[in-house]
Design a protein around this motif. Structure first.
Motif: not given
Length: 127
Positions: A8-15, A83-87, A124-127
């Protein structure tokens, strides 16, 4: 012997949100307390969340409280981390862990309480 496999991991954007899963095999799942930890290269492993054998007791790190939710499905031998509102500071390798000696109401918050670990999944969470 218990085997744990995270997904379930991955690359997402902040929020954004992600849900991690950890599938267990090889043991009596209902007798395991479960936890999630994370680690960034060069830093110590950090506690994220834990859940007791029947899912009624949960613990969270202050840094994720109110944003992350741990749960488990004993019939499916799987635990989850919503995991919500990822930073960006949530970026890490996330590890699933199992404690085979936990009493019913215990959900350990320290890594040395756990005797089985998964291989980890990158978030990985990108800003």
């Amino acid at each position: 012997q218990v085997q744990l496999v995270e997904s379930g991991g991955g690359v997402v954007q902040a929020g954004d949100s992600l849900r991690l899963s950890c599938a267990a095999s090889g043991g009596m799942y209902s007798r395991l307390a479960m936890g999630w930890f994370r680690q960034v290269p060069g830093k110590e492993r950090e506690f994220v969340a834990s859940i007791n054998r029947n899912g009624r007791v949960t613990n969270y790190a202050d840094s994720v409280k109110g944003r992350f939710t741990i749960s488990r499905d004993n019939a499916k031998k799987t635990q989850y981390l919503q995991m919500n509102s990822l930073q960006p500071e949530d970026t890490a390798v996330y590890y699933c862990a199992a404690d085979s000696s936990a009493i019913l109401l215990r959900a350990p918050m320290t890594g040395d309480a756990y005797d089985y670990w998964g291989q980890g999944t990158q978030v990985t969470v990108s800003s």
